[in-house]
Design a protein around this motif. Sequence first.
Motif, PDB file in Angstrom:
ATOM      1  N   THR A  11       0.835  -1.204   0.000  1.00  0.00           N
ATOM      2  CA  THR A  11       0.000   0.000   0.000  1.00  0.00           C
ATOM      3  C   THR A  11       0.870   1.256   0.000  1.00  0.00           C
ATOM      4  OG1 THR A  11      -1.762  -1.167   1.163  1.00  0.00           O
ATOM      5  CG2 THR A  11      -1.832   1.222   1.238  1.00  0.00           C
ATOM      6  N   LYS A  12       1.921   1.264   0.824  1.00  0.00           N
ATOM      7  CA  LYS A  12       2.834   2.409   0.881  1.00  0.00           C
ATOM      8  C   LYS A  12       3.542   2.613  -0.456  1.00  0.00           C
ATOM      9  CE  LYS A  12       4.051   2.018   5.747  1.00  0.00           C
ATOM     10  NZ  LYS A  12       5.147   1.639   6.658  1.00  0.00           N
ATOM     11  N   LYS A  13       4.017   1.521  -1.056  1.00  0.00           N
ATOM     12  CA  LYS A  13       4.817   1.624  -2.286  1.00  0.00           C
ATOM     13  C   LYS A  13       3.986   1.969  -3.511  1.00  0.00           C
ATOM     14  CE  LYS A  13       8.560  -1.347  -0.767  1.00  0.00           C
ATOM     15  NZ  LYS A  13       9.329  -2.565  -0.996  1.00  0.00           N
ATOM     16  N   THR A  14       2.734   1.513  -3.556  1.00  0.00           N
ATOM     17  CA  THR A  14       1.930   1.715  -4.759  1.00  0.00           C
ATOM     18  C   THR A  14       0.872   2.795  -4.608  1.00  0.00           C
ATOM     19  OG1 THR A  14       0.311   0.024  -4.131  1.00  0.00           O
ATOM     20  CG2 THR A  14       2.208  -0.696  -5.447  1.00  0.00           C
ATOM     21  N   GLY A  15       0.490   3.099  -3.383  1.00  0.00           N
ATOM     22  CA  GLY A  15      -0.578   4.067  -3.158  1.00  0.00           C
ATOM     23  C   GLY A  15      -1.959   3.487  -3.433  1.00  0.00           C
ATOM     24  N   ALA A  16      -2.024   2.170  -3.629  1.00  0.00           N
ATOM     25  CA  ALA A  16      -3.304   1.504  -3.887  1.00  0.00           C
ATOM     26  C   ALA A  16      -4.102   1.382  -2.594  1.00  0.00           C
ATOM     27  CB  ALA A  16      -3.059   0.121  -4.483  1.00  0.00           C
ATOM     28  N   ASP A  17      -5.391   1.142  -2.747  1.00  0.00           N
ATOM     29  CA  ASP A  17      -6.295   0.967  -1.615  1.00  0.00           C
ATOM     30  C   ASP A  17      -5.909  -0.297  -0.848  1.00  0.00           C
ATOM     31  OD1 ASP A  17      -8.661   1.391  -0.022  1.00  0.00           O
ATOM     32  OD2 ASP A  17      -9.568  -0.269  -1.160  1.00  0.00           O
ATOM     33  N   LYS A  18      -5.917  -0.207   0.479  1.00  0.00           N
ATOM     34  CA  LYS A  18      -5.508  -1.325   1.330  1.00  0.00           C
ATOM     35  C   LYS A  18      -6.381  -2.566   1.100  1.00  0.00           C
ATOM     36  CE  LYS A  18      -3.748  -1.641   5.972  1.00  0.00           C
ATOM     37  NZ  LYS A  18      -3.707  -1.019   7.285  1.00  0.00           N
ATOM     38  N   GLN A  19      -7.685  -2.376   0.961  1.00  0.00           N
ATOM     39  CA  GLN A  19      -8.594  -3.506   0.755  1.00  0.00           C
ATOM     40  C   GLN A  19      -8.336  -4.160  -0.600  1.00  0.00           C
ATOM     41  OE1 GLN A  19     -10.628  -4.749   3.166  1.00  0.00           O
ATOM     42  NE2 GLN A  19     -10.883  -6.447   1.750  1.00  0.00           N
ATOM     43  N   ALA A  20      -8.031  -3.362  -1.613  1.00  0.00           N
ATOM     44  CA  ALA A  20      -7.739  -3.906  -2.945  1.00  0.00           C
ATOM     45  C   ALA A  20      -6.462  -4.739  -2.923  1.00  0.00           C
ATOM     46  CB  ALA A  20      -7.619  -2.784  -3.967  1.00  0.00           C
ATOM     47  N   VAL A  21      -5.461  -4.260  -2.197  1.00  0.00           N
ATOM     48  CA  VAL A  21      -4.196  -4.997  -2.072  1.00  0.00           C
ATOM     49  C   VAL A  21      -4.431  -6.308  -1.334  1.00  0.00           C
ATOM     50  CG1 VAL A  21      -1.882  -4.955  -1.061  1.00  0.00           C
ATOM     51  CG2 VAL A  21      -2.777  -2.921  -2.193  1.00  0.00           C
ATOM     52  N   LEU A  22      -5.214  -6.260  -0.259  1.00  0.00           N
ATOM     53  CA  LEU A  22      -5.521  -7.470   0.497  1.00  0.00           C
ATOM     54  C   LEU A  22      -6.262  -8.481  -0.375  1.00  0.00           C
ATOM     55  CD1 LEU A  22      -5.559  -9.045   3.167  1.00  0.00           C
ATOM     56  CD2 LEU A  22      -7.688  -7.861   3.721  1.00  0.00           C
ATOM     57  N   ASN A  23      -7.254  -8.021  -1.138  1.00  0.00           N
ATOM     58  CA  ASN A  23      -7.999  -8.916  -2.027  1.00  0.00           C
ATOM     59  C   ASN A  23      -7.093  -9.524  -3.089  1.00  0.00           C
ATOM     60  OD1 ASN A  23     -10.329  -8.367  -0.618  1.00  0.00           O
ATOM     61  ND2 ASN A  23     -11.068  -6.837  -2.063  1.00  0.00           N
ATOM     62  N   THR A  24      -6.178  -8.728  -3.634  1.00  0.00           N
ATOM     63  CA  THR A  24      -5.242  -9.224  -4.640  1.00  0.00           C
ATOM     64  C   THR A  24      -4.305 -10.272  -4.052  1.00  0.00           C
ATOM     65  OG1 THR A  24      -5.309  -7.080  -5.742  1.00  0.00           O
ATOM     66  CG2 THR A  24      -3.488  -8.536  -6.311  1.00  0.00           C
ATOM     67  N   LEU A  25      -3.794 -10.006  -2.862  1.00  0.00           N
ATOM     68  CA  LEU A  25      -2.902 -10.953  -2.195  1.00  0.00           C
ATOM     69  C   LEU A  25      -3.628 -12.256  -1.883  1.00  0.00           C
ATOM     70  CD1 LEU A  25      -0.062 -11.410  -1.050  1.00  0.00           C
ATOM     71  CD2 LEU A  25      -0.856 -10.397   1.078  1.00  0.00           C
ATOM     72  N   GLU A  26      -4.848 -12.169  -1.383  1.00  0.00           N
ATOM     73  CA  GLU A  26      -5.659 -13.362  -1.100  1.00  0.00           C
ATOM     74  C   GLU A  26      -5.915 -14.158  -2.381  1.00  0.00           C
ATOM     75  OE1 GLU A  26      -6.844 -14.773   1.657  1.00  0.00           O
ATOM     76  OE2 GLU A  26      -6.118 -13.250   3.057  1.00  0.00           O
ATOM     77  N   ALA A  27      -6.241 -13.463  -3.475  1.00  0.00           N
ATOM     78  CA  ALA A  27      -6.493 -14.130  -4.750  1.00  0.00           C
ATOM     79  C   ALA A  27      -5.233 -14.826  -5.256  1.00  0.00           C
ATOM     80  CB  ALA A  27      -6.999 -13.130  -5.784  1.00  0.00           C
TER      81      ALA A  27
END
Length: 91
Positions: A11-27
Motif C-alpha cells: 500500500t505504501k509503495k503503490t498508493g493503492a487501496d488497502k482492501q484492494a491490495v488485500l484482495n489481490t494478495l488473497e487471490a
Amino acid sequence: MTKADIVNEITKKTGADKQAVLNTLEAFMDTVKESLSREENVYLRGFGSFIVKKRAQKTARNISKNTTIIIPEHNIPAFKPAKTFTLSVKK
C-alpha cells in the motif's frame, strides 16, 4: 513479516487501496494453492517456483505404542527460490 505487514508495505509503495491490495494478495495465494492441489507448479521468473514434491511411502515407528506404521506416498508443497532471489538475500 505477516500478511498484514505485506499489505501495508505494498500500500505504501503503490498508493493503492488497502482492501484492494488485500484482495489481490488473497487471490494470489488462492490461485497458488489451487494450482498446487492440481499438481501444477507455479513459476515466477526472478522470484522462484512453488512446486509439488512427491514423498515416497515409508515405514515409521510409534514409540509410545511400540508399533510400526506405514506412511503412504503423498505430495507436499515446496518453494524453490530463483538464483537472483537467492543472491540478493546472501548480500
